[in-house]
Design an enzyme around this catalytic site. Structure first.
Site, short mmCIF file in Angstrom:
data_model
loop_
_atom_site.label_atom_id
_atom_site.label_comp_id
_atom_site.label_asym_id
_atom_site.label_seq_id
_atom_site.Cartn_x
_atom_site.Cartn_y
_atom_site.Cartn_z
N GLY A 55 31.40 42.31 -37.42
CA GLY A 55 32.02 43.51 -37.98
C GLY A 55 31.62 44.74 -37.18
CB SER A 122 30.99 39.93 -32.78
OG SER A 122 31.86 41.02 -32.61
CD1 TRP A 123 27.53 43.70 -37.51
CD2 TRP A 123 27.03 45.30 -36.02
NE1 TRP A 123 26.55 44.50 -38.06
CE2 TRP A 123 26.23 45.49 -37.17
CE3 TRP A 123 26.88 46.17 -34.94
CZ2 TRP A 123 25.31 46.52 -37.28
CZ3 TRP A 123 25.97 47.20 -35.06
CH2 TRP A 123 25.19 47.37 -36.21
CG ASP A 276 34.75 38.16 -26.53
OD1 ASP A 276 35.52 38.98 -27.07
OD2 ASP A 276 33.66 37.82 -27.03
CG HIS A 304 35.39 38.00 -30.29
ND1 HIS A 304 34.24 38.57 -29.75
CD2 HIS A 304 35.35 38.31 -31.62
CE1 HIS A 304 33.57 39.20 -30.69
NE2 HIS A 304 34.21 39.04 -31.83
#
Length: 327
Positions: A55, A122-123, A276, A304
């Site tokens: 996120g 990711s985050w 990605d 991703h």
């Protein structure tokens, strides 16, 4: 000897472990007004591993339990502030990177865990690295996917440069913003996403979430948001992401790349999709340059999403590899 970059190679892909039902769930009260949903599955006496979702605001999914051997791991998953089943939904009050790092430690203490493996993409990779800066002594290993350094160029890519790869998705993304406001899309979206319980917020949330999801898989997945649950999830991720992009970007002088010495010794594997389009490979490459000790795997047929088959397989290989580490 530093781990060298691996290119993709031909071998059978590993599938997710079987579906799991948590054996324990609960809510952890942190600073007002937040309560965090958490769950445990797998082996209650196993080696702890914590899953850090993306996120910010992405929330968790039952499939995330399936990256880990349930006979070996005690699998801890939780929803970050404002995300998933945590309450209040989509709240950005007292919601910063520092708060989330504190929450990880609070959960570790709450569950009486001395040390654990950390898994984040990711985050979640940003949060894992940020947590390692503060609490390296609590980490057995790190599995990191789709490196996101939370710096200005990361945001510029997602909210700008990526239009060259996904022009049709980009046109839909900007269509909800009047032309006179498109010079600063972040501010334009922020103004709309902070208007809780309004048609304007929902329209912006759907546009933001749809745009991001269209870029997230190797084969584009054009999400259609129709159910109330999907609308809630769209508001969560768009509002919290926009809040973080506007207020929590990491300044160049504070870059995680300058703090690698604090966690350099932790056994770690970086899994990065060549294609990605949310967290492009440049950030992973920069991290690899300053942290060659971490094994660096470029997945040539990966995007991703953690659930892209080739990415999924390399992540499971990593969690299998780390089974040899004992607390």
């Amino acid at each position: 000897m530093p781990h060298r970059k691996k290119e993709n190679h031909e071998k059978p892909l590993m599938d997710l472990f079987p579906k799991l039902i948590p054996y324990a769930t609960g809510f952890l009260t942190v600073e007002e007004p937040h309560e965090l949903y958490w769950e445990q599955s797998g082996n209650p006496d196993g080696i702890p591993v914590v899953f850090l979702h993306g996120g910010p605001g992405g929330g968790t999914s039952p499939a995330y339990r399936q990256f880990f051997d349930p006979d070996h791991y005690r699998i801890i998953i939780f929803d970050q502030r404002g995300a998933g089943q945590s309450t209040p939904t989509a709240s950005v009050e007292n919601n910063t990177t520092a708060h989330l790092i504190s929450d990880i430690e609070a959960l570790r203490t709450h569950l009486s865990i001395e040390k654990w493996h950390v898994f984040g993409g990711s985050w979640g990779s940003t949060l894992a690295l940020s947590y390692a800066v503060k609490h390296a002594d609590r980490i057995l290993s790190m599995t990191l996917r789709g490196i996101f350094l939370m710096e200005q160029d990361s945001m510029d890519w997602l909210l700008g440069t990526n239009k060259n790869i996904f022009p049709e998705s980009w046109e839909e993304f900007i269509s909800v913003i009047p032309e006179k406001e498109r010079e600063n899309l972040l501010e334009a979206y922020y103004k709309r996403l902070m208007k809780d319980d309004t048609p304007e917020q929902l329209e912006a949330a759907i546009a933001w979430s749809t745009y991001e999801s269209s870029c997230a898989s190797l084969i584009p997945n054009y999400q259609i948001i129709t159910t109330d649950e999907q609308k809630t999830q769209a508001i969560q991720i768009s509002k919290i992401e926009c809040h973080y992009f506007r207020n929590q970007l990491i300044k160049p002088e504070d870059s995680l790349l300058h703090q690698v010495d604090k966690f350099r010794h932790i056994p770690s594997i970086i899994v990065q999709g060549r294609y990605d389009m949310v967290c492009p490979i440049y950030s992973a490459h920069r991290l690899h340059q300053v942290w060659p000790e971490a094994e660096y795997i470029i997945v040539q047929d990966g995007g991703h999403s953690a659930l892209d088959p080739a990415i999924r397989s390399r992540l499971i290989e990593a969690t299998e590899n780390f089974k040899k580490i004992k607390p």
